[in-house]
Motif scaffolding. Structure first.
Motif, PDB file in Angstrom:
ATOM      1  N   ARG A 127      46.940   0.248  15.587  1.00  0.00           N
ATOM      2  CA  ARG A 127      46.469   1.098  16.779  1.00  0.00           C
ATOM      3  C   ARG A 127      47.624   1.524  17.754  1.00  0.00           C
ATOM      4  O   ARG A 127      47.618   2.664  18.300  1.00  0.00           O
ATOM      5  N   ALA A 128      48.734   0.635  17.553  1.00  0.00           N
ATOM      6  CA  ALA A 128      49.818   1.342  18.699  1.00  0.00           C
ATOM      7  C   ALA A 128      50.698   2.222  17.868  1.00  0.00           C
ATOM      8  O   ALA A 128      51.738   2.834  18.322  1.00  0.00           O
ATOM      9  N   GLY A 129      50.260   2.656  16.661  1.00  0.00           N
ATOM     10  CA  GLY A 129      51.240   3.504  15.820  1.00  0.00           C
ATOM     11  C   GLY A 129      52.411   2.929  15.273  1.00  0.00           C
ATOM     12  O   GLY A 129      53.326   3.858  14.776  1.00  0.00           O
ATOM     13  N   GLU A 130      52.564   1.621  15.208  1.00  0.00           N
ATOM     14  CA  GLU A 130      53.874   1.039  14.858  1.00  0.00           C
ATOM     15  C   GLU A 130      53.972   1.053  13.196  1.00  0.00           C
ATOM     16  O   GLU A 130      54.774   0.866  12.645  1.00  0.00           O
TER      17      GLU A 130
ATOM     18  N   GLY B 196      51.457   2.598   9.768  1.00  0.00           N
ATOM     19  CA  GLY B 196      50.651   3.689   9.124  1.00  0.00           C
ATOM     20  C   GLY B 196      49.686   3.174   8.283  1.00  0.00           C
ATOM     21  O   GLY B 196      48.665   3.714   8.253  1.00  0.00           O
ATOM     22  N   ALA B 197      49.694   1.843   7.961  1.00  0.00           N
ATOM     23  CA  ALA B 197      48.618   1.236   7.167  1.00  0.00           C
ATOM     24  C   ALA B 197      48.898  -0.100   7.306  1.00  0.00           C
ATOM     25  O   ALA B 197      49.806  -0.704   7.760  1.00  0.00           O
ATOM     26  N   ILE B 198      47.643  -0.726   6.793  1.00  0.00           N
ATOM     27  CA  ILE B 198      47.751  -2.195   6.572  1.00  0.00           C
ATOM     28  C   ILE B 198      47.584  -2.803   5.136  1.00  0.00           C
ATOM     29  O   ILE B 198      46.554  -2.259   4.497  1.00  0.00           O
ATOM     30  N   LEU B 199      48.459  -3.530   4.722  1.00  0.00           N
ATOM     31  CA  LEU B 199      48.454  -3.951   3.135  1.00  0.00           C
ATOM     32  C   LEU B 199      48.281  -5.515   3.308  1.00  0.00           C
ATOM     33  O   LEU B 199      49.003  -6.337   3.740  1.00  0.00           O
TER      34      LEU B 199
ATOM     35  N   ALA C  48      42.960 -11.054   0.973  1.00  0.00           N
ATOM     36  CA  ALA C  48      43.196  -9.611   1.168  1.00  0.00           C
ATOM     37  C   ALA C  48      41.838  -8.817   1.587  1.00  0.00           C
ATOM     38  O   ALA C  48      41.886  -7.916   2.473  1.00  0.00           O
ATOM     39  N   ALA C  49      40.806  -9.210   0.696  1.00  0.00           N
ATOM     40  CA  ALA C  49      39.663  -8.481   1.046  1.00  0.00           C
ATOM     41  C   ALA C  49      38.994  -8.895   2.430  1.00  0.00           C
ATOM     42  O   ALA C  49      38.472  -8.261   3.221  1.00  0.00           O
ATOM     43  N   VAL C  50      39.263 -10.079   2.854  1.00  0.00           N
ATOM     44  CA  VAL C  50      38.767 -10.584   4.238  1.00  0.00           C
ATOM     45  C   VAL C  50      39.572  -9.596   5.472  1.00  0.00           C
ATOM     46  O   VAL C  50      39.098  -9.311   6.437  1.00  0.00           O
ATOM     47  N   ILE C  51      41.100  -9.673   5.013  1.00  0.00           N
ATOM     48  CA  ILE C  51      41.724  -8.957   5.965  1.00  0.00           C
ATOM     49  C   ILE C  51      41.257  -7.374   6.236  1.00  0.00           C
ATOM     50  O   ILE C  51      41.240  -7.018   7.253  1.00  0.00           O
ATOM     51  N   CYS C  52      41.142  -6.878   4.811  1.00  0.00           N
ATOM     52  CA  CYS C  52      40.683  -5.530   5.060  1.00  0.00           C
ATOM     53  C   CYS C  52      39.263  -5.231   5.749  1.00  0.00           C
ATOM     54  O   CYS C  52      39.068  -4.515   6.632  1.00  0.00           O
ATOM     55  N   ARG C  53      38.400  -6.462   5.645  1.00  0.00           N
ATOM     56  CA  ARG C  53      37.037  -6.422   6.074  1.00  0.00           C
ATOM     57  C   ARG C  53      37.250  -6.476   7.676  1.00  0.00           C
ATOM     58  O   ARG C  53      36.642  -5.698   8.658  1.00  0.00           O
ATOM     59  N   LEU C  54      37.893  -7.347   8.139  1.00  0.00           N
ATOM     60  CA  LEU C  54      38.252  -7.526   9.618  1.00  0.00           C
ATOM     61  C   LEU C  54      38.853  -6.160  10.029  1.00  0.00           C
ATOM     62  O   LEU C  54      38.475  -5.782  11.243  1.00  0.00           O
ATOM     63  N   ALA C  55      39.903  -5.804   9.562  1.00  0.00           N
ATOM     64  CA  ALA C  55      40.458  -4.398  10.099  1.00  0.00           C
ATOM     65  C   ALA C  55      39.355  -3.313  10.116  1.00  0.00           C
ATOM     66  O   ALA C  55      39.452  -2.714  11.102  1.00  0.00           O
ATOM     67  N   ARG C  56      38.673  -3.073   9.002  1.00  0.00           N
ATOM     68  CA  ARG C  56      37.410  -2.267   9.139  1.00  0.00           C
ATOM     69  C   ARG C  56      36.454  -2.451  10.258  1.00  0.00           C
ATOM     70  O   ARG C  56      36.214  -1.358  10.848  1.00  0.00           O
ATOM     71  N   GLU C  57      36.155  -3.610  10.601  1.00  0.00           N
ATOM     72  CA  GLU C  57      35.336  -3.886  11.692  1.00  0.00           C
ATOM     73  C   GLU C  57      35.897  -3.576  12.771  1.00  0.00           C
ATOM     74  O   GLU C  57      35.336  -3.279  13.875  1.00  0.00           O
ATOM     75  N   ALA C  58      37.277  -3.696  13.027  1.00  0.00           N
ATOM     76  CA  ALA C  58      37.998  -3.274  14.042  1.00  0.00           C
ATOM     77  C   ALA C  58      38.101  -1.723  14.198  1.00  0.00           C
ATOM     78  O   ALA C  58      39.020  -1.592  15.121  1.00  0.00           O
TER      79      ALA C  58
ATOM     80  N   GLU D 196      39.220   3.215   6.095  1.00  0.00           N
ATOM     81  CA  GLU D 196      39.629   2.581   4.505  1.00  0.00           C
ATOM     82  C   GLU D 196      40.636   3.186   3.995  1.00  0.00           C
ATOM     83  O   GLU D 196      41.458   2.561   3.430  1.00  0.00           O
ATOM     84  N   ALA D 197      41.084   4.338   4.347  1.00  0.00           N
ATOM     85  CA  ALA D 197      42.127   5.112   3.889  1.00  0.00           C
ATOM     86  C   ALA D 197      43.541   4.430   4.318  1.00  0.00           C
ATOM     87  O   ALA D 197      44.544   4.742   3.664  1.00  0.00           O
ATOM     88  N   ALA D 198      43.555   3.800   5.516  1.00  0.00           N
ATOM     89  CA  ALA D 198      44.807   2.996   5.932  1.00  0.00           C
ATOM     90  C   ALA D 198      44.863   1.503   5.402  1.00  0.00           C
ATOM     91  O   ALA D 198      45.702   0.802   5.821  1.00  0.00           O
TER      92      ALA D 198
END
Length: 153
Positions: free
Chosen positions: A28-31, A33-36, A49-59, A63-65
């Motif tokens: 969100r702060a632009g620090e 560009g993507a979350i792996l 990894a799937a749970v991390i991505c689910r939490l990030a999507r919910e926030a 998906e592209a990031a």
């Protein structure tokens, strides 16, 4: 972002949730560009990894990031398996998200793998002091073991 335990029913452990929140804040702060998200399946599925991505999507992270490394079971594997994905993404410098006590070991491995990396830790709010103390005490010999055996080379 390095994984942590997934509990029964696919629920993130408090550690995993804090790390995901920190990764989202960096995005969100632009620090970043993507979350792996890194981490395979432990005692309970789905993968960390799937749970991390689910939490990030919910926030609100699109998906592209979001990217996943879903095979690893150790810190060294997290970074070794993430490296080709990071290279394909064109990542110059990476921000490793993990607990403050864990970052020295993760950064040691990352640098040995040739990654330009810095660390970012979530706050410790909501953590039990006893659990934190145990984790710190466990991390000291783990760091020494990784350093002595040349983890990441």
């Amino acid at each position: 972002m390095l994984g942590a335990a997934v509990w029964a029913g696919g629920m993130p452990s408090p550690t995993l949730r804090r790390r995901a929140e920190r990764a989202v804040a960096l995005w969100r702060a632009g620090e970043v560009g993507a979350i792996l998200g890194c981490g395979g399946v432990g005692v309970h599925g789905p993968s960390e990894a799937a749970v991390i991505c689910r939490l990030a999507r919910e926030a609100g992270v699109p998906e592209a990031a979001l990217f996943r490394e879903e095979r690893s079971t150790t810190t060294e594997e997290n970074l070794r398996f993430a490296r080709p994905l990071l290279e394909a993404m064109g990542a110059g410098e990476v921000v490793i998200v993990s607990e403050a006590y864990h970052l020295p070991r993760a950064l040691l491995v990352a640098r040995r793998l040739g990654l330009r990396a810095r660390g970012a830790a979530p706050g410790v709010g909501g953590t039990r002091a006893r659990a934190q103390a145990r984790a710190v005490l466990r991390e000291i010999p783990a760091f020494l073991w990784y350093w002595l055996r040349g983890a990441g080379r």
